[in-house]
Each structure stands twice: as C-alpha cells, then as structure tokens.
Write a protein that holds these residues in place. Structure first.
Motif, PDB file in Angstrom:
ATOM      1  N   PRO A  55       0.826  -1.214   0.000  1.00  0.00           N
ATOM      2  CA  PRO A  55       0.000   0.000   0.000  1.00  0.00           C
ATOM      3  C   PRO A  55       0.860   1.263   0.000  1.00  0.00           C
ATOM      4  N   ILE A  56       0.355   2.318  -0.627  1.00  0.00           N
ATOM      5  CA  ILE A  56       1.105   3.573  -0.702  1.00  0.00           C
ATOM      6  C   ILE A  56       0.953   4.349   0.592  1.00  0.00           C
ATOM      7  N   ARG A  57       1.845   5.308   0.776  1.00  0.00           N
ATOM      8  CA  ARG A  57       1.810   6.186   1.948  1.00  0.00           C
ATOM      9  C   ARG A  57       1.626   7.629   1.479  1.00  0.00           C
ATOM     10  N   PHE A  58       1.739   8.555   2.435  1.00  0.00           N
ATOM     11  CA  PHE A  58       1.490   9.964   2.113  1.00  0.00           C
ATOM     12  C   PHE A  58       2.517  10.494   1.120  1.00  0.00           C
ATOM     13  N   ARG A  59       3.770  10.091   1.263  1.00  0.00           N
ATOM     14  CA  ARG A  59       4.787  10.632   0.361  1.00  0.00           C
ATOM     15  C   ARG A  59       4.552  10.183  -1.074  1.00  0.00           C
ATOM     16  N   HIS A  60       4.050   8.946  -1.272  1.00  0.00           N
ATOM     17  CA  HIS A  60       3.747   8.498  -2.624  1.00  0.00           C
ATOM     18  C   HIS A  60       2.593   9.311  -3.217  1.00  0.00           C
ATOM     19  N   ALA A  61       1.536   9.509  -2.424  1.00  0.00           N
ATOM     20  CA  ALA A  61       0.399  10.298  -2.911  1.00  0.00           C
ATOM     21  C   ALA A  61       0.781  11.749  -3.146  1.00  0.00           C
ATOM     22  N   LEU A  62       1.683  12.293  -2.331  1.00  0.00           N
ATOM     23  CA  LEU A  62       2.100  13.684  -2.495  1.00  0.00           C
ATOM     24  C   LEU A  62       2.854  13.877  -3.803  1.00  0.00           C
ATOM     25  N   VAL A  63       3.784  12.976  -4.108  1.00  0.00           N
ATOM     26  CA  VAL A  63       4.547  13.095  -5.358  1.00  0.00           C
ATOM     27  C   VAL A  63       3.635  12.920  -6.560  1.00  0.00           C
ATOM     28  N   ARG A  64       2.722  11.933  -6.505  1.00  0.00           N
ATOM     29  CA  ARG A  64       1.801  11.725  -7.625  1.00  0.00           C
ATOM     30  C   ARG A  64       0.892  12.938  -7.827  1.00  0.00           C
ATOM     31  N   GLY A  65       0.395  13.514  -6.734  1.00  0.00           N
ATOM     32  CA  GLY A  65      -0.495  14.660  -6.858  1.00  0.00           C
ATOM     33  C   GLY A  65       0.217  15.908  -7.337  1.00  0.00           C
ATOM     34  N   ALA A  66       1.449  16.154  -6.843  1.00  0.00           N
ATOM     35  CA  ALA A  66       2.190  17.348  -7.248  1.00  0.00           C
ATOM     36  C   ALA A  66       2.552  17.306  -8.731  1.00  0.00           C
ATOM     37  N   ILE A  67       3.026  16.156  -9.205  1.00  0.00           N
ATOM     38  CA  ILE A  67       3.368  16.044 -10.621  1.00  0.00           C
ATOM     39  C   ILE A  67       2.103  15.965 -11.473  1.00  0.00           C
ATOM     40  N   GLY A  68       1.023  15.446 -10.918  1.00  0.00           N
ATOM     41  CA  GLY A  68      -0.225  15.381 -11.662  1.00  0.00           C
ATOM     42  C   GLY A  68      -0.796  16.740 -12.007  1.00  0.00           C
ATOM     43  N   VAL A  69      -0.460  17.764 -11.221  1.00  0.00           N
ATOM     44  CA  VAL A  69      -0.916  19.115 -11.550  1.00  0.00           C
ATOM     45  C   VAL A  69      -0.378  19.549 -12.904  1.00  0.00           C
ATOM     46  N   VAL A  70       0.887  19.187 -13.182  1.00  0.00           N
ATOM     47  CA  VAL A  70       1.513  19.582 -14.441  1.00  0.00           C
ATOM     48  C   VAL A  70       1.069  18.684 -15.585  1.00  0.00           C
ATOM     49  N   GLU A  71       1.140  17.356 -15.387  1.00  0.00           N
ATOM     50  CA  GLU A  71       0.900  16.452 -16.508  1.00  0.00           C
ATOM     51  C   GLU A  71      -0.566  16.126 -16.745  1.00  0.00           C
ATOM     52  N   ILE A  72      -1.462  16.509 -15.835  1.00  0.00           N
ATOM     53  CA  ILE A  72      -2.898  16.245 -16.025  1.00  0.00           C
ATOM     54  C   ILE A  72      -3.693  17.543 -16.114  1.00  0.00           C
ATOM     55  N   LEU A  73      -3.545  18.426 -15.121  1.00  0.00           N
ATOM     56  CA  LEU A  73      -4.369  19.627 -15.088  1.00  0.00           C
ATOM     57  C   LEU A  73      -3.895  20.679 -16.097  1.00  0.00           C
ATOM     58  N   MET A  74      -2.589  20.979 -16.091  1.00  0.00           N
ATOM     59  CA  MET A  74      -2.083  22.057 -16.941  1.00  0.00           C
ATOM     60  C   MET A  74      -1.984  21.672 -18.415  1.00  0.00           C
ATOM     61  N   THR A  75      -1.794  20.390 -18.696  1.00  0.00           N
ATOM     62  CA  THR A  75      -1.672  19.956 -20.104  1.00  0.00           C
ATOM     63  C   THR A  75      -2.880  19.141 -20.544  1.00  0.00           C
ATOM     64  N   PHE A  76      -3.946  19.156 -19.747  1.00  0.00           N
ATOM     65  CA  PHE A  76      -5.192  18.439 -20.069  1.00  0.00           C
ATOM     66  C   PHE A  76      -4.948  16.933 -20.306  1.00  0.00           C
ATOM     67  N   GLY A  77      -3.984  16.365 -19.580  1.00  0.00           N
ATOM     68  CA  GLY A  77      -3.732  14.938 -19.646  1.00  0.00           C
ATOM     69  C   GLY A  77      -2.904  14.469 -20.820  1.00  0.00           C
ATOM     70  N   VAL A  78      -2.413  15.375 -21.658  1.00  0.00           N
ATOM     71  CA  VAL A  78      -1.636  14.956 -22.837  1.00  0.00           C
ATOM     72  C   VAL A  78      -0.317  14.326 -22.419  1.00  0.00           C
ATOM     73  N   VAL A  79       0.399  14.967 -21.496  1.00  0.00           N
ATOM     74  CA  VAL A  79       1.684  14.424 -21.041  1.00  0.00           C
ATOM     75  C   VAL A  79       1.486  13.084 -20.345  1.00  0.00           C
ATOM     76  N   ALA A  80       0.447  12.949 -19.542  1.00  0.00           N
ATOM     77  CA  ALA A  80       0.186  11.681 -18.849  1.00  0.00           C
ATOM     78  C   ALA A  80      -0.122  10.563 -19.839  1.00  0.00           C
ATOM     79  N   CYS A  81      -0.896  10.864 -20.885  1.00  0.00           N
ATOM     80  CA  CYS A  81      -1.217   9.837 -21.884  1.00  0.00           C
ATOM     81  C   CYS A  81       0.019   9.406 -22.650  1.00  0.00           C
ATOM     82  N   ILE A  82       0.869  10.342 -23.021  1.00  0.00           N
ATOM     83  CA  ILE A  82       2.095   9.990 -23.755  1.00  0.00           C
ATOM     84  C   ILE A  82       3.018   9.156 -22.879  1.00  0.00           C
ATOM     85  N   ALA A  83       3.166   9.554 -21.620  1.00  0.00           N
ATOM     86  CA  ALA A  83       4.038   8.794 -20.713  1.00  0.00           C
ATOM     87  C   ALA A  83       3.498   7.387 -20.478  1.00  0.00           C
TER      88      ALA A  83
END
Length: 332
Positions: free
Chosen positions: A100-128
C-alpha cells in the motif's frame, strides 16, 4: 501484459491497469473534484465579497490548491490508493512491490499530476503511459508506484502460500528496512508462480532470492529451512507489519496454517478439517479375545478397528504425525 523476467528467463506476470481504464478513473475523479471546487468557490465568493482584490485572489489560489491538489492527495492517502474513480473502475495505486502507498507516494503523484494532467489536459500523462512498459505516468515513475487492476476474473488471482505453522513469528525481529521494493516484488511473484516452474529452476531461484534477502536483512537463513519456506515466512512477516502500520495494532494476525507444502517447493492443497477423530490419534485399547460368533457388532467398530489403509492405529503413527515435516526434498 507487463512481465518481470528473471535470470532463468522465467516471465512473472503483473497486472497493470490499461490506459482506457485509467483515463476513465481520472475523468471521474476530476469531475468530482471540479464539482467540489465550484461549490466551494461560490461559497467563498459570497463570504469574501467585502474583502479587497488581493485577498480574494489569495483565497482563490488557496482554494485551488486545497481542493484540486490537496483533495486527491488526502483521498489516496486515506484510502490506500483507492480514489472514487479508481474504485468504480476496479483499480488501485500500489507501490512497485505491491504494497500500500503512503502519504509521500500520494504527495509526489499529486504534485506532478498538476503539471501532466491539469495544466496539459492529460496529454503528457497519456504519452508517458503509452511509452512506459507498465503504463505508468510521470507521477508514478517519480513516486515509485503502479496502478494495477484490483478486480480480476474468478480463478485468475494468484496468492502467495503461507509458511508452515512452525515458522510463525520466527522472523519477527528481522530488520527489513534495507530490503528494496524490487526484491520484495521478485519474492512475491516467485511464490505465486513457483507451482508452474520446473523443480530444478524453482529451487535455484528460491535459493538465490533467499541468499539475497538474508544479505539485506543481515541474518542468515536458518539451517534446515528450505528457501521457499524462508521466503514465505519473511514475506508474511512484512505483510503483517504493513497491516499493523495501516490499520493499527489491533489488526488481526495472519494465519499461517493454510497450506501444506509438498516436495519440490510446491504448496499442496490445504487439508480439509474433519469432525471425526483421526484413527491414528485414537488411544489404543486392548480388547479381550472373544469368539467371532459371539462378538457384538459394536466390538468390530471399536477404537481398535483398522484404519482406511488397512493397518491398525499405533502409538508410532501418532508420534510420527506430531513431527513437523518440512515437505521439501531438494531436486536431484
């Protein structure tokens, strides 16, 4: 299907989530988060109407960070990787070793998700995800996590066999902090697939994994303990610690007597408990010699009747049944 290939060219299957199911889960999570953000924003607009422009901008930025960024992080941390969208799609975020994940795993996923999901509308996440062999986005790569399918078809789920009862609690003092997640993953995948391996190859793999695990923990493998049993016992100890850490000290202890280990390192089917006493465990009673013509029917079915195999129960059989046999025979 992603696979972990061992040195013996044996592929150990994983079950990563595919891009369509992950995208659907993200859309559901974003819909809930945006709806909550709109409701909170409208409430704050009414409440902060008397403030100046700078204060309203500060409140709007704080609302964005708390609702759209902090909200998903808190949900993944408290639910151990199950957000609302992932729960609806049967997905879960786990560590690379399946824990199971912990807070640090969720924090890193959420912080980077702002850039690759919210700011780029998921384009970077789909390519990765398309480039990654296991469908991981950048947040998963930096956090050391993986989105897996939690719901699988009946009969396809593989479980690691529990160790024998006489090894229960024997490794409770081991220091497991130096064991990397990749080694835990290899141990778990070996235990779930060892019944499908060649006995010679499986024994060699178990020996190498046990030596590597013993080197990481600083404690040697106990003598006369088969390597597969050692791996199962240490893995269960780690799972018990993870359960206590996740659910508190009141978590139920794991059961250890659920499998019978057969020769060659393969756990056999668990023994089905019977309500009738075993003939070998019944006390030996000496019956007086009587004529067969005058003996009642109950005398024939007494405790001294022969067992199903044709041999009468004896004290030697009972003593042999009490000995904990390992069930492991090294391959020739």
């Amino acid at each position: 299907m992603s696979e972990l290939v061992t040195g013996e060219a044996v592929a150990l299957e994983l079950r990563p989530a595919r891009l369509p199911s992950r995208a659907l889960a993200v859309v559901l999570d974003l819909a809930v988060a945006v709806a909550a953000y709109v409701v909170v924003t409208l409430a704050l607009v009414v409440a902060t109407a008397s403030l100046d422009e700078a204060a309203r901008v500060a409140v709007s930025i704080a609302t964005f960070l708390l609702v759209l960024v902090g909200g998903p992080i808190a949900v993944e941390t408290l639910s151990h990787g199950r957000s609302l969208g992932k729960l609806a799609c049967g997905l879960r975020v786990v560590r690379d070793d399946g824990g199971p994940i912990r807070f640090r795993h969720a924090l890193v996923r959420g912080a980077i998700g702002v850039v690759e999901i919210l700011m780029t509308f998921g384009v970077v996440a789909c390519i990765a995800s398309l480039v990654s062999a296991r469908g991981r986005r950048l947040g998963d790569v930096f956090a050391g996590t993986l989105v897996v399918r939690e719901r699988v078809a009946s009969g396809q789920a593989a479980f690691a066999p529990p160790p024998p009862p006489w090894l229960a609690g024997r490794f409770s003092a081991l220091d497991l902090s130096a064991v990397p997640d990749g080694l835990w993953l290899a141990v778990r995948q070996y235990l779930t697939r060892m019944g499908q391996l060649d006995p010679q190859v499986g024994w060699g793999m178990a020996q190498r994994l046990a030596d590597d695990l013993a080197a990481r923990t600083g404690a040697p493998v106990p003598p006369e303990t088969p390597p597969a049993m050692y791996l199962a016992a240490v893995l269960q100890e780690r799972q018990a610690r993870e359960a206590r850490r996740a659910f508190g000290s009141g978590a139920p202890a794991a059961q250890t007597g659920g499998a019978v280990w057969a020769p060659g390192g393969v756990p056999a089917a668990p023994a089905v408990p019977s309500s009738e006493p075993s003939p070998a465990a019944a006390p030996a009673i000496t019956m007086p010699s009587v004529s067969t013509s005058a003996a009642p029917a109950s005398a024939v079915s007494g405790p001294s009747a022969p067992s199903a195999s044709g041999s009468p129960a004896s004290a030697g059989d009972a003593s042999r049944a009490e000995r904990p046999a390992t069930g492991f025979v090294p391959p020739a």
